[in-house]
Write a protein that holds these residues in place. Structure first.
Motif, PDB file in Angstrom:
ATOM      1  N   ALA A  59       0.834  -1.204   0.000  1.00 25.59           N
ATOM      2  CA  ALA A  59       0.000   0.000   0.000  1.00 25.59           C
ATOM      3  C   ALA A  59       0.867   1.252   0.000  1.00 25.59           C
ATOM      4  O   ALA A  59       0.577   2.229  -0.711  1.00 25.59           O
ATOM      5  CB  ALA A  59      -0.920  -0.010   1.219  1.00 25.59           C
ATOM      6  N   ALA A  62       2.572   1.394  -3.614  1.00 23.95           N
ATOM      7  CA  ALA A  62       1.653   1.581  -4.726  1.00 23.95           C
ATOM      8  C   ALA A  62       1.009   2.963  -4.720  1.00 23.95           C
ATOM      9  O   ALA A  62       0.627   3.480  -5.778  1.00 23.95           O
ATOM     10  CB  ALA A  62       0.572   0.501  -4.692  1.00 23.95           C
ATOM     11  N   LEU A  63       0.877   3.575  -3.543  1.00 24.06           N
ATOM     12  CA  LEU A  63       0.178   4.854  -3.445  1.00 24.06           C
ATOM     13  C   LEU A  63       1.102   6.047  -3.273  1.00 24.06           C
ATOM     14  O   LEU A  63       0.638   7.180  -3.158  1.00 24.06           O
ATOM     15  CB  LEU A  63      -0.821   4.807  -2.274  1.00 24.06           C
ATOM     16  CG  LEU A  63      -1.983   3.820  -2.458  1.00 24.06           C
ATOM     17  CD1 LEU A  63      -2.766   3.674  -1.164  1.00 24.06           C
ATOM     18  CD2 LEU A  63      -2.903   4.295  -3.584  1.00 24.06           C
ATOM     19  N   LEU A 112      -1.207   3.444   3.528  1.00 21.36           N
ATOM     20  CA  LEU A 112      -1.859   4.590   2.892  1.00 21.36           C
ATOM     21  C   LEU A 112      -1.399   5.894   3.540  1.00 21.36           C
ATOM     22  O   LEU A 112      -1.056   6.867   2.853  1.00 21.36           O
ATOM     23  CB  LEU A 112      -3.378   4.438   3.008  1.00 21.36           C
ATOM     24  CG  LEU A 112      -4.233   5.654   2.646  1.00 21.36           C
ATOM     25  CD1 LEU A 112      -4.067   5.989   1.164  1.00 21.36           C
ATOM     26  CD2 LEU A 112      -5.700   5.395   2.973  1.00 21.36           C
ATOM     27  N   THR A 204      -3.717   6.321 -11.371  1.00 24.71           N
ATOM     28  CA  THR A 204      -3.466   5.849 -10.008  1.00 24.71           C
ATOM     29  C   THR A 204      -4.117   4.496  -9.769  1.00 24.71           C
ATOM     30  O   THR A 204      -3.513   3.591  -9.173  1.00 24.71           O
ATOM     31  CB  THR A 204      -4.004   6.872  -8.994  1.00 24.71           C
ATOM     32  OG1 THR A 204      -3.363   8.133  -9.215  1.00 24.71           O
ATOM     33  CG2 THR A 204      -3.746   6.419  -7.570  1.00 24.71           C
ATOM     34  N   THR A 205      -5.341   4.338 -10.242  1.00 22.06           N
ATOM     35  CA  THR A 205      -6.068   3.087 -10.028  1.00 22.06           C
ATOM     36  C   THR A 205      -5.392   1.920 -10.748  1.00 22.06           C
ATOM     37  O   THR A 205      -5.185   0.850 -10.169  1.00 22.06           O
ATOM     38  CB  THR A 205      -7.514   3.231 -10.520  1.00 22.06           C
ATOM     39  OG1 THR A 205      -8.147   4.301  -9.809  1.00 22.06           O
ATOM     40  CG2 THR A 205      -8.290   1.944 -10.276  1.00 22.06           C
ATOM     41  N   THR A 208      -1.920   0.983  -9.181  1.00 21.51           N
ATOM     42  CA  THR A 208      -2.073   0.381  -7.854  1.00 21.51           C
ATOM     43  C   THR A 208      -2.543  -1.064  -7.967  1.00 21.51           C
ATOM     44  O   THR A 208      -2.007  -1.970  -7.305  1.00 21.51           O
ATOM     45  CB  THR A 208      -3.080   1.194  -7.011  1.00 21.51           C
ATOM     46  OG1 THR A 208      -2.592   2.534  -6.875  1.00 21.51           O
ATOM     47  CG2 THR A 208      -3.244   0.576  -5.633  1.00 21.51           C
ATOM     48  N   THR A 212      -0.475  -4.512  -6.995  1.00 21.55           N
ATOM     49  CA  THR A 212      -1.098  -5.453  -6.067  1.00 21.55           C
ATOM     50  C   THR A 212      -1.119  -6.862  -6.657  1.00 21.55           C
ATOM     51  O   THR A 212      -0.765  -7.844  -5.983  1.00 21.55           O
ATOM     52  CB  THR A 212      -2.532  -5.013  -5.742  1.00 21.55           C
ATOM     53  OG1 THR A 212      -2.503  -3.698  -5.179  1.00 21.55           O
ATOM     54  CG2 THR A 212      -3.188  -5.969  -4.759  1.00 21.55           C
ATOM     55  N   THR A 401       8.629   5.375  -4.011  1.00 21.64           N
ATOM     56  CA  THR A 401       7.949   4.261  -4.674  1.00 21.64           C
ATOM     57  C   THR A 401       8.952   3.229  -5.158  1.00 21.64           C
ATOM     58  O   THR A 401       8.782   2.014  -4.985  1.00 21.64           O
ATOM     59  CB  THR A 401       7.118   4.757  -5.860  1.00 21.64           C
ATOM     60  OG1 THR A 401       6.105   5.639  -5.385  1.00 21.64           O
ATOM     61  CG2 THR A 401       6.455   3.601  -6.595  1.00 21.64           C
TER      62      THR A 401
END
Length: 498
Positions: A59, A62-63, A112, A204-205, A208, A212, A401
């Protein structure tokens, strides 16, 4: 107006920002010593134990790009304070968890919060300290607390687990967030929003979900095998989503990763090397405590105390990094640091089931601490050097990242490899010998990765021109390649000069 180190008390602001980074790194490793107790406490499976570490790391990694972009668009101080609040609340929830799904979910929410904290804090450091010796010293502090946070997490995790139980490793983090929040609110000045445009939600979606799927597949491969249908499906999904991310980025008017970012300074090579460094960083603090506890039979407290020499070497290396770079140049400094850490890991690859801390761990830990800290400080500086100010948060998110996602993937691969070696060795060796064989393999492969990274370090000499402050790709295309060697050109930020 640009914030400089003279507008407010820079020492107090740096202390608050360093405290935020320290807490983020602490949470990465503080669970490692307590993994056996956590596993028993909430009924985790073998793969679930790895996800206590990976849920946070994934998390977080990825974010981070989204966190960096949000900091540029919404205000870095505002995003930092929000991230600290989310991080603290998730830490409290993790300590109160009584089941594995709740614990893993809380760790993901911690990630997050960390994804908002790290890029915003680094961008604020770059704002507060303009290029020069002040920025070099500030990044030295940044590197010291980053490395020390990982080592201190193992120590604090051991102390708290043995004294009050594994829940307190999360309660302590939640309590520690409070002074960091107060210090940030009081000492870090407000800065004008520097970014413009819309937030790239599709990009972003997709990125991510792609990361994952990738790390889930790598983690599951340890239990189910690399040819398992679910594992292959996860890898295929990750490839499709990454391809979709590339298409989305090419069409979005304000992409999450604008092309101009990679035409500034040494962003591309710096991030590639940071990913390789990260791939062994998190795995080191995963395997080392397991070897101490499961093979050498050390208690959580003794295991934590064993990290002190590594932490001390880390802080020393961070302090020395700018001076070494001024003397021999950035490229030589990175190369030497990576090889020093590789030597320590190669030494660790000779551990035995009947080894001892003094003979097998002390010397390698010192080498690793020195190499890791110097490489981290230099690569952080090089990865944000020459980036337009409106992209500073994004650049900070990108370098974090690279390290964090590299770490998540590295841990998944090395854990799978170590588990496979242990399984095969257990067929004809005692259990402790089999475990040690797996750990030796993980440390040996880690050393090889760093040697490969050192071989790529000379690419840092291929520095591109700094991107202009006006963030338009049309203007970026007029930039010329700067072919001056960094060892004779103005040094990166951590070198203390331009």
């Amino acid at each position: 107006m640009r914030i400089t180190a003279t507008t407010r008390n820079p020492g107090a602001a740096l202390a608050a920002l360093a405290g935020a980074q320290f807490t983020v790194m602490l949470a990465t490793s503080i669970v490692n010593v307590a993994l056996p107790q956590i596993r028993a406490g909430v009924g985790l499976s073998d793969s679930g134990t790895t996800w206590v570490v990976n849920a946070y790391g994934l998390a977080f990694g990825a974010l981070l790009l989204a966190g960096g972009r949000a900091a540029d668009l919404l205000g870095r101080r505002r995003v930092l304070i929000a991230g600290l609040a989310v991080f603290g609340a998730a830490s409290l929830a993790a300590g109160l968890a009584v089941s594995s799904p709740v614990l893993i979910a809380a760790r993901a929410v911690q990630g997050l919060g960390a994804a908002a904290i790290a890029p915003a804090a680094l961008a604020l450091v770059m704002d507060l300290f303009p290029p020069g010796s002040g920025r070099g010293r500030a990044l030295g502090v940044w590197g010291a607390v980053s490395g020390a946070g990982g080592a201190a997490g193992v120590l604090l995790g051991g102390v708290l687990t043995q004294a009050w139980g594994w829940q307190w490793i999360f309660f302590a983090v939640a309590i520690g967030i409070l002074p960091v929040l107060a210090g940030t609110a009081m000492s870090v000045p407000r800065a004008p929003v520097t970014g413009s445009g819309r937030f790239d939600l599709p990009g972003t979606t997709t990125v991510t979900l792609a990361l994952t799927a990738l790390v889930w597949g790598l983690t599951t491969a340890r239990r189910s095998g690399w040819t398992d249908t679910a594992v292959l499906g996860a890898f295929a999904l990750a490839a499709v989503l990454l391809a979709a991310f590339v298409l989305v980025e090419r069409r979005h008017p304000n992409p999450l990763l604008p092309p101009r970012l990679f035409r500034a300074g040494r962003v591309t090579v710096g991030n590639a090397l940071m990913a390789l460094l990260g791939s062994v960083w998190i795995a080191l603090f995963f395997f080392l405590p397991l070897y101490q506890q499961q093979v050498l039979g050390s208690s959580p407290l003794v295991t934590g105390l064993g990290q002190l020499p590594l932490a001390a070497a880390n802080m020393l290396g961070s302090a020395l990094a700018p001076r070494i770079s001024r003397r021999i140049g950035a490229t030589a400094t990175v190369t030497g640091a990576l090889l020093t850490e590789a030597a320590g890991l190669l030494w660790l690859s000779r551990i035995s089931a009947d080894g001892s801390y003094l003979a097998d761990l002390l010397g390698p830990g010192i080498l690793i601490g020195l190499g890791l800290s110097i490489a981290f400080v230099q690569l952080t500086a090089l990865s944000v050097e020459g980036v337009p100010r409106q992209d500073a948060g994004l650049a900070g998110g990108l370098v974090n990242t690279s390290r964090q996602v590299g770490g998540a993937i590295g841990l998944a691969v090395l854990a799978t490899l170590a588990g496979t070696v242990t399984t095969h060795a257990a067929a004809h060796q005692p259990q402790l010998e089999a475990l040690t064989a797996g750990y030796r393999t993980a440390f040996g492969v880690s050393a090889a990765v760093l040697v490969a990274a050192a071989a790529l370090a000379p690419l840092l000499t291929r520095r591109t021109a700094a991107a202009p402050s006006r963030a338009t790709d049309k203007t970026d295309k007029t930039n010329k390649t700067n072919k001056t060697s960094p060892d004779h050109a103005p040094q990166p930020a951590a070198d203390g000069r331009r």
